[in-house]
Design an enzyme around this catalytic site. Structure first.
Site, PDB file in Angstrom:
ATOM      1  N   GLU A  28      -4.406   3.771   6.060  1.00  0.00           N
ATOM      2  CA  GLU A  28      -4.251   3.517   4.736  1.00  0.00           C
ATOM      3  C   GLU A  28      -5.001   4.817   3.758  1.00  0.00           C
ATOM      4  O   GLU A  28      -4.178   5.283   2.622  1.00  0.00           O
ATOM      5  CB  GLU A  28      -4.714   2.334   4.211  1.00  0.00           C
ATOM      6  N   ARG A  77       1.010  -1.338  -0.039  1.00  0.00           N
ATOM      7  CA  ARG A  77      -0.056   0.112  -0.124  1.00  0.00           C
ATOM      8  C   ARG A  77       0.590   1.090   0.198  1.00  0.00           C
ATOM      9  O   ARG A  77       0.507   2.325   0.857  1.00  0.00           O
ATOM     10  CB  ARG A  77      -0.869   0.007   1.269  1.00  0.00           C
ATOM     11  N   SER A 125     -10.415  -0.318   3.381  1.00  0.00           N
ATOM     12  CA  SER A 125      -9.812  -0.306   4.469  1.00  0.00           C
ATOM     13  C   SER A 125      -9.176   0.858   5.085  1.00  0.00           C
ATOM     14  O   SER A 125      -8.435   1.580   4.370  1.00  0.00           O
ATOM     15  CB  SER A 125      -8.406  -1.368   4.438  1.00  0.00           C
TER      16      SER A 125
END
Ligand code: FAD
Ligand code: EPU
Length: 334
Positions: A330, A163, A234
């Protein structure tokens, strides 16, 4: 001259559905339009948006938001084993995935149904069900805002991680991704080791369509559809810890869910950590933690970005207090 609107609502342009405003809002559909827009932007703060599916606005944006609408999907080269496909940054990611599956070009099937645009996919090296975009990434072109020129980025230049990429960290805000080239296989290699995917596939015959459909079923069963409940997927990353630290935690919490990660580390399931802290299904006003996936923070309608951010602080703190593990967001906080 491209059109710039003043005091524009961004509600339709962020999947949290937050009712925030941009001081100015414009769009570009080519590099020339971007160059023109960037000229106008000058010293004003700039935010380039794709589908707005990985941002949380804590408030209004006192600057220029530019929507990337560069389109086009093109087969640019092929050899015995591969096809090389270029996509404009403003193409829908899942549209691109389905376009490739439709032509039997393999490699994107595990990444089906991820919201947003192609241009943002390298930004956080999108991933799902055992595959990341870096596995098929060839190169991309990006506009250097300071030097006003197009630059090519190879996989190494992108500094992909879990990520992560150079665009999310070191060069944040300095480049606008214009297009990307993916190298896809003529003969598929199936990635089915992700537990939930293996289960969902059962004894079905393997193929890129079967995998895409299974991924879509799993995603629909636990991830909220932003058209119904505002969210950005997320909210936190799954934290990575050294094996020794994991063994210590496992001693105290035998049920802890984790997977082997890069560099001999372990990746802990943040959804499990958050659920254990009692947050799953939690709701305060219109801000909440999704009832089927504790890693997803949601807006049930009229939450503010600040309320969702405050909730994320509480979640983070409780995981720190209970497990001594630091979660990292994130989602891009604006
Ligand atoms: P945006 O939200 O518009 O932008 C994200 C960031 O990238 C911003 O900082 C923005 O400034 C920057 N950016 C956007 N376009 C450009 C550009 N052309 N050049 C430079 N910078 C740019 N992600 C995963 O990795 N895996 C998943 O499984 C996944 N599932 C999701 C499920 C749901 C229901 C939702 C809502 C989100 C999910 N996400 C997932 C997150 C999100 O879909 C991805 O991060 C996606 O790539 C974001 O694309 P976007 O166009 O919406 O980006
Ligand atoms: N879990 C719980 N409770 C929860 C949620 C998860 O205990 O509420 C545990 C379960 O044991 C489950 C495990 O966590 O087996 C993993 O859950 P899941 O398969 O749903 O995946 P995830 O780790 O929560 C990650 C990505 C997703 C991606 C899926 C599938 C991150 C931060 N998230 O979620 O990506 O779609 O795996 O690969 O890595 C995103 O980035 O926005 C995103 C949705």
């Amino acid at each position: 001259m491209i059109a710039i609107v003043e005091n524009a609502s961004l509600k339709a342009y962020n999947t949290f559905g937050l009712d925030v405003k941009a001081r100015w809002l414009g769009r570009f559909a080519s590099v020339d339009e971007l160059a023109e827009a960037a000229e106008w932007v000058g010293e004003r703060p700039l935010l380039v948006l794709g589908g707005g599916s990985n941002v949380l606005f804590r408030g209004d944006f006192n600057g220029v938001v530019l929507l990337n609408e560069i389109r086009g999907i093109e087969l640019i080269d092929e050899d015995e084993d591969y096809v090389y496909v270029r996509a404009g940054a403003g193409e829908s990611w899942d549209g691109l995935v389905q376009y490739c599956i439709g032509r039997d070009w393999a490699g994107l099937e595990n990444l089906s149904l991820i919201p947003g645009n192609a241009g943002a996919a390298p930004m956080q090296n999108i991933g799902a069900y055992g595959v990341e975009i870096r596995d098929v990434f060839w190169d991309l072109e990006a506009w250097n805002l300071a030097e006003r020129r197009v630059q090519t980025f190879t996989p190494d230049d992108c500094e992909f991680g879990y990520r992560e990429s150079v665009f999310k960290r070191r060069l944040r805000g300095q480049y606008v991704i214009l297009n990307l080239v993916l190298r896809l296989r003529k003969q598929p290699i199936f990635h089915t080791s992700y537990g939930a995917l293996r289960e969902e596939l059962g004894d079905r015959e393997l193929g890129i369509r079967a995998i895409s459909e299974a991924v879509i079923r799993i995603r629909r069963s636990k991830l909220p559809d932003p058209a119904e409940i505002g969210n950005a997927g997320s909210f936190f990353k799954n934290p990575t810890v050294p094996v020794a630290r994991f063994e210590e935690l496992k001693g105290k919490f035998p049920e802890m869910v984790a997977y082997p990660a890069e560099g001999g580390n372990m990746k802990l399931a943040a959804g499990w950590l958050i659920e254990q802290c009692g947050w799953k299904g939690f709701r305060r006003g219109d801000a909440g933690v999704h009832a089927r996936q504790a890693l997803v923070l949601v807006n049930y309608g009229n939450a503010t970005g600040e309320e969702i951010y405050a909730l994320s602080e509480e979640v983070l703190q409780s995981v720190q207090d209970r497990f001594g593990v630091s979660l990292e967001r994130e989602v891009n906080i604006i």
